[in-house]
Scaffold this active site. Sequence first.
Site, PDB file in Angstrom:
ATOM      1  N   HIS A 124      55.871  40.647  46.350  1.00 32.30           N
ATOM      2  CA  HIS A 124      55.862  40.249  44.777  1.00 32.30           C
ATOM      3  C   HIS A 124      56.606  39.158  44.154  1.00 32.30           C
ATOM      4  O   HIS A 124      55.822  38.403  43.590  1.00 32.30           O
ATOM      5  CB  HIS A 124      56.412  41.729  43.945  1.00 32.30           C
ATOM      6  N   ASP A 160      40.344  10.572  35.663  1.00 31.61           N
ATOM      7  CA  ASP A 160      40.482  11.442  36.440  1.00 31.61           C
ATOM      8  C   ASP A 160      41.849  11.518  37.089  1.00 31.61           C
ATOM      9  O   ASP A 160      42.377  10.686  36.631  1.00 31.61           O
ATOM     10  CB  ASP A 160      39.354  11.506  37.813  1.00 31.61           C
ATOM     11  N   TRP A 197      62.552  37.471  48.422  1.00 27.56           N
ATOM     12  CA  TRP A 197      62.026  36.188  48.540  1.00 27.56           C
ATOM     13  C   TRP A 197      62.956  35.190  48.861  1.00 27.56           C
ATOM     14  O   TRP A 197      62.686  34.080  49.424  1.00 27.56           O
ATOM     15  CB  TRP A 197      61.524  35.824  47.188  1.00 27.56           C
ATOM     16  N   SER A 206      50.766  21.672  49.967  1.00 27.17           N
ATOM     17  CA  SER A 206      50.104  21.661  48.622  1.00 27.17           C
ATOM     18  C   SER A 206      50.575  21.214  47.319  1.00 27.17           C
ATOM     19  O   SER A 206      50.180  20.362  46.756  1.00 27.17           O
ATOM     20  CB  SER A 206      49.307  22.997  48.427  1.00 27.17           C
ATOM     21  N   SER A 207      51.796  21.730  47.171  1.00 26.34           N
ATOM     22  CA  SER A 207      52.800  21.356  46.096  1.00 26.34           C
ATOM     23  C   SER A 207      53.207  19.929  45.837  1.00 26.34           C
ATOM     24  O   SER A 207      53.051  19.060  44.958  1.00 26.34           O
ATOM     25  CB  SER A 207      54.119  22.329  45.952  1.00 26.34           C
ATOM     26  N   HIS A 238      67.212  26.398  42.984  1.00 27.89           N
ATOM     27  CA  HIS A 238      67.703  26.404  41.466  1.00 27.89           C
ATOM     28  C   HIS A 238      66.670  25.229  40.887  1.00 27.89           C
ATOM     29  O   HIS A 238      66.004  25.445  39.867  1.00 27.89           O
ATOM     30  CB  HIS A 238      69.140  25.873  40.960  1.00 27.89           C
ATOM     31  N   GLU A 270      63.815  24.697  41.762  1.00 30.23           N
ATOM     32  CA  GLU A 270      62.504  25.723  41.813  1.00 30.23           C
ATOM     33  C   GLU A 270      62.227  26.313  40.363  1.00 30.23           C
ATOM     34  O   GLU A 270      61.082  26.509  39.945  1.00 30.23           O
ATOM     35  CB  GLU A 270      62.386  26.441  42.957  1.00 30.23           C
ATOM     36  N   TYR A 292      63.375  25.704  37.691  1.00 29.52           N
ATOM     37  CA  TYR A 292      62.958  24.754  36.636  1.00 29.52           C
ATOM     38  C   TYR A 292      61.546  24.092  36.634  1.00 29.52           C
ATOM     39  O   TYR A 292      61.212  23.887  35.908  1.00 29.52           O
ATOM     40  CB  TYR A 292      64.054  23.459  36.477  1.00 29.52           C
ATOM     41  N   SER A 316      55.775  22.795  23.495  1.00 30.33           N
ATOM     42  CA  SER A 316      55.949  21.514  22.606  1.00 30.33           C
ATOM     43  C   SER A 316      54.573  20.989  21.959  1.00 30.33           C
ATOM     44  O   SER A 316      54.476  20.291  21.244  1.00 30.33           O
ATOM     45  CB  SER A 316      56.672  20.331  23.282  1.00 30.33           C
ATOM     46  N   HIS A 366      75.829  28.697  42.013  1.00 33.02           N
ATOM     47  CA  HIS A 366      76.041  29.791  40.861  1.00 33.02           C
ATOM     48  C   HIS A 366      75.422  30.970  41.484  1.00 33.02           C
ATOM     49  O   HIS A 366      75.665  31.877  40.686  1.00 33.02           O
ATOM     50  CB  HIS A 366      75.757  29.422  39.501  1.00 33.02           C
ATOM     51  N   HIS A 367      74.382  31.131  42.486  1.00 33.97           N
ATOM     52  CA  HIS A 367      73.587  32.145  42.704  1.00 33.97           C
ATOM     53  C   HIS A 367      74.474  32.794  43.897  1.00 33.97           C
ATOM     54  O   HIS A 367      74.349  33.805  44.547  1.00 33.97           O
ATOM     55  CB  HIS A 367      72.277  31.573  43.626  1.00 33.97           C
ATOM     56  N   THR A 406      69.106  22.658  27.140  1.00 33.99           N
ATOM     57  CA  THR A 406      68.224  23.773  26.649  1.00 33.99           C
ATOM     58  C   THR A 406      68.350  24.185  25.252  1.00 33.99           C
ATOM     59  O   THR A 406      67.348  24.508  24.681  1.00 33.99           O
ATOM     60  CB  THR A 406      68.489  25.089  27.726  1.00 33.99           C
ATOM     61  N   LYS A 443      66.571  21.904  23.067  1.00 30.83           N
ATOM     62  CA  LYS A 443      65.221  22.179  22.963  1.00 30.83           C
ATOM     63  C   LYS A 443      64.859  23.242  22.031  1.00 30.83           C
ATOM     64  O   LYS A 443      63.956  23.039  21.104  1.00 30.83           O
ATOM     65  CB  LYS A 443      64.619  22.740  24.428  1.00 30.83           C
ATOM     66  N   ARG A 475      70.033  45.781  42.562  1.00 30.32           N
ATOM     67  CA  ARG A 475      68.683  45.535  42.545  1.00 30.32           C
ATOM     68  C   ARG A 475      68.253  45.741  44.034  1.00 30.32           C
ATOM     69  O   ARG A 475      69.044  45.984  44.687  1.00 30.32           O
ATOM     70  CB  ARG A 475      68.480  43.967  42.087  1.00 30.32           C
TER      71      ARG A 475
END
Lengths: 392, 170, 539
Positions: free
Chosen positions: C79, C108, C144, C171-172, C255, C257, C259, C270, C304-305, C330, C333, C452
Amino acid sequence: MNKEKSYSSSGLKIFLWVALVLLVNGSALAKSSLNMTQGVTEFSKIAYDLHMIVLWICVVIGVLVFGAMIYSMFAHRKSKGVTAAQFSHSTTAEIIWTVIPIVILIIIAFPATKALIKMEAPTDAEGKNIVMDMTIKVTGFQWKWKYDYLDEGISFLSTLKSDSNIARQIGSGINPATVENYLLDVDHPLVIPVDTNIRILLTANDVIHSWWVPEFGWKRDAVPGFVNEAWTNVKKIGTYRGQCAELCGKDHGFMPVVVNVVSKEDYANWVESQKGEQKVAAVKNNAQWSKVDLISKGKEVFNSQCATCHQATGKGMPPTFPALDGSAVVNGPIDEQIKTVVFGRKGTAMAAFGGILSESDIAAAITYTRNAWGNTAKDVAQPKDVKKIKNS
Amino acid sequence: MKKTVLKTALFAVLMFGFAFALIPLYDTFCEITGLNGKTSGQVEADLVKNQVIDENRKVIVQFDSSVNSELNWEFRPTEFEMEVIPGKFYHTEFYAKNLSNKDITGQATYSVTPAKASLYFNKTECFCFTKQTLKAHEEVKMPVTFIVDTKLANDVKIMTLSYTFFKLES
Amino acid sequence: MSHAETHSHDHDHDHKPKGFVKRWLMTTNHKDIGTLYLIFSLTMFIFGGALAMIIRLELFQPGLQFVQPEFFNQLTTMHALIMVFGAVMPAFVGFANWMIPIMIGAPDMALPRMNNWSFWILPFAFTMLASTFFMDGGAPAAGWTLYPPLVLQGGHNLAFAVFAIHMLGISSIMGAINVIATIMNMRAPNMGYLKMPLFVWTWLITAFLLIAVMPVFAGAVTMLLTDHYFGTSFFNAAGGGDPVLFQHIFWFFGHPEVYIMILPSFGIISEIIPTFARKPLFGYVSMVYATAGIAFLSFIVWAHHMFSVGMPLGGELFFMYATFLISIPTGVKVFNWVSTMWKGSMTFETPMLWSIAFIILFTIGGFSGLMLAIAPADFQYHDTYFVVAHFHYVLVTGAVFAIIGGVYYWIPKWTGNMYSERLGKIHFWWSVISVNVLFFPQHFLGLAGMPRRIPDYSVQFANWNMWSSIGGFAFGLAQIFFCIIVWRTIKGKGTSKATDRVWEGAKGLEWFIPSPAPHHTFQDGAPVNDEHLAHVSSH
C-alpha cells in the site's frame, strides 16, 4: 396540535437519551483511550506534560489561524459584493509571523532538552547522579521476549498467552472480548520491584524489535548485535502492559510486554522461587522423563511456541506452515523430527529452536506432537536425545 | 541545455556513489562520537601516559554475553562485573565452548553502553571481529584487556561491555 | 480570453498523430505524456486504495477475520510503496508535464524523447512490483521502509522490489532532469525566474531534491540486494555491519522524499487560492524562499524518524532542533495563503474547496508533526497510530487533496469541458467528512498505545478502529465517484464547454490559450507580457 406536541416531545426525549448515551460513552472513552497515559514513572509524566503543552500551543495557533481564515471566508466573499484588495506583501506581517513561531519553538525547546538530558544521565531531585540498583537484559526474538536478570542469573522467555493465541486465529470462533487482556498477556511476565532504579539493556537475536510499556514513558529498539540502554523507576505497584513497537515479521502484533511491579519483599521472594525453579529445570533438563510428563509439558510448550504457526489443532496453515497432524516427519524417524526442530529448515519459515528452548522443552514438544491428534508414532523423545542431535 | 542535463546527470551519479560512501563515513563518525557503541580501536601510547589517575573514583564495568540462537556454543564472561579505577589497565576473560561434535567458526561483535561511555572504553586486547574456530567440544578462554579513560564523564557510574557471538556461514 | 486568438489559429487539433501506438506509446508530446502520467497515477491510486480497504476491513474489529498476519504485512508494505511511488509522485510529474511548458511559455519539455521513456518505464516497474503478490512467499512484507535484517528474510521478492525501485528511480531522475532542463533553458523571453508561477518554482526545487536523493535510495537498496545474494555485510551485524546504518541512509532519502510529495502540492495550492480570491498571491518571494528553506532543512532532519533507535544525546538534540526549524518556513506558507484570502473577493468552486480543506487539514498534520519532533514525547508516539494519523494527514489531506484540487482546477483546460460543479461539490463534502472519520480517531488510537503495522489489536482499541474503517470505506467509495466525474468530464457528459479563461480570476499563461489546450502550444515562442503573468516582481 396535541399530537404534534407529543411527537416533538418524544423526539426531544430520544435526542436527550442519545446525548446522554454519547456523553457517558464519551467520558468513559476520555478516561480510557483518548489521550496519552500519564504513566507510573517520572519519565512518563514528563512525556505527558510535554505532549499536553505542545498540544495546547497547537490548539491556540490553530484557533487563531483557522479563525482568521473562516472569518475571511464569510466576510470576503464575492457574493457579498466585496471587491478584492490588491496588496501582495507586507514586510511587517511577514517578520511578525516568522518571529513569533521562533519564540514559541524556543519555549518548547527548553523543557524538551531538560527531559532528554535527564533520560541520558539520570539524576535525583537534588541533581545528584542516580546509581542503578539492578540490570535486566531484554532480548527480542521472533516473536517473544527473553529476560535475563544479570545480577541474579535468572533467565526466561515471555510469550503471548495461549488463550489469546488460540482466540486470534482466523475462524477460531472465539470472541476476543471474552478473553482476558486479549493480546496483552504473556505466560511469564517480567517481574520488577517498585521504587528501584533499574537499568535495562536491550538487544535482539534476529531482527529489530522495540520494547515498549506506555506507562513507563518510552520505547527503545532492540537491535541484533548491538546493545541499547535505558532505565526506569516505577513508582506504583501493578501490572503494566505494552507491545513490540517495531515491525518484526509475521507475529509482530502478537509479542506483548507485560511487567509485574511488586513490592521489594515480594520481589525478593520471587527471586528465590525463580532460582529454585531454575535449579529444578536444570536437573529436569538432564533427567529421564516419563511419557505422561513429557506429553503434559509438551502440550504447554507446543501451545506457547509452536501453535502460532502449526495451530493448536496441528492442522497448520498450508502451504507455508504445514500440518503436523498426519505429517510424514512427525510420524517418521524421531531423529529427523528432532533435527528439524533443533536446526530449523533453511529456506522455510521453520526457525531453529535449538538455541532458544531447553532440551527438555524440545523433547516434550516433540513427544506431544508424536502422540497427539491422529499421529501414530506414539514414541518418546528424551532431553538427552535432543542434546545428542543438537551437539552433532 | 546540454550542460544542464550533463551536470544534473553527473550529480545524480555522484549521489549514488555517496550512498556507498556513507558506509565508511558512518564508521568514522561512530568512532568519533561513540554512536552505536563502537569503541575506539587501538589504544595509543600517549593516551595511557596522559592519564591522571584519581584513586578514589570507581566505575563499575559489567560484562555481558549473547550467543545467537544459531550458534551451538556456550559463551559467558568469567566474572559478572568489576570495579575499576579509570586510567588503569584491567584484564578479564570470557569463556567459550563449542558444544557440538563439529568444528564451528564464529565471530563476535561488541558494544559498550551507555553510548557516551563507549568512546572512553579502550581495549588493548580483544577477540572482536576476528573469526574464531572452535574444534568439537573445544573450550577456550578469550582475554580482554582494557582501560577506561579518565576523561569519562563523571555521571557515568556503570557501563556494560557486551559481546554477541554469531555463527559464521562457511 | 481576449488573448486566445494570438496563439490559437496556427496550432489546431490536427497535428495529433493518428493511431493508438503512435499517439500514446511513441508520443513525445508533453501534454499526452502528462495525461499518461495522470491516468497511471489514478490507476495506482485505486489499486493502492484497494489494498488499504482490505487493511481497514481486517482492522474493522478485533480478532483476525480475513487475512493472515504475513499477508497483512504485505498489504501495508505494498500500500505504501504503491501510493508513494505509484500514485502521488507520478501525479505530480503528470501535472509538471502538462503545465510547466505552458506556464513558462515553452513549446514542450526540453527532452521529449527521454520524457516518453521515463513514463513508459513506470508500468513495467509496477507490474514487476505487483507481481510479487503471486510469488512463493508473497510480496515484500517488511514495511515500505525495508529495514534489515527483517527485509532480508523475505526471499526472492526482495530482488523484484529492488529492481522495481531501481527502474522507478531512473524514471524519477530522468523526469527531474527534464524538469530542470526545461525550466532553466526554455522559459519564454521576459519570463524571469521571479515571474514564474509558484507551481513551477516548487517543481524546480522538487526536481533538485529528486536527483539528490533517489540515487541514494537506489544505492541503499542495492546494498540490501548484495547483502541478501552476494554475502556482503553492509547491514549484517554478524559480519561487522550495522542494521541501523540502513535506517540512516533510508531516511536521508526518506525525509526529502516526503517533501518531494508535498512541495508540488504547495505549488498547486498557491495557484488555486489567488484565482478564487481574485487577489495576487501574498508574499510571492517569501514563498519561494520558504520552499527552498524547507528543501534545505529536509536534508538535516532525517534521524527524527529514529529517536528510539538509541542515539547519543547530542544527536537527539540536533535532530529535534533542526526539525523544529521546519515549522517556520511551513508556517510562513500557511500564513501567506490565509493572507491571500484576506480581503479577497472569494468564490468557492470545487478547486477552492479542496484547497481550503488542504490548508486546514495539512496544518493539522503539521501540528502533529511538531509534536512528533519533540524527542522525549516521541518515545511515546513513535511507531504508533499517532504517526499513522500524522502522515496520512499530510499525505492524503495534504498531497492527495492538492492533486484532486489541481485536477478540478485544470481539467477544463485539459479537456475543454467543465466538470459538473454539483458532482464536484458532492465529491468534496463526501471526501472531507469521511477522511476525517478515517484518520482523526487514529490519533486517539496511537495515544492510547496502539502500535502501527499490527493486524489485530486488543479490544480496548475496538471502538475507534471501527470508526476509522467506516470512514475508510466511505472515503474509498468517494474516490470511485471521482473517477466517474473525471470520465464524464472527459466525455463531456452533463457538462458545458469550458471557456479559454475558465476561471474569472485566473492569471497565468495557461489561461491565454484555448480550451482544450491545443496539441502544440507556443511553437513560435510566446509573447509574454506582464499582464499574462500571475506574478510580476515589481515591488
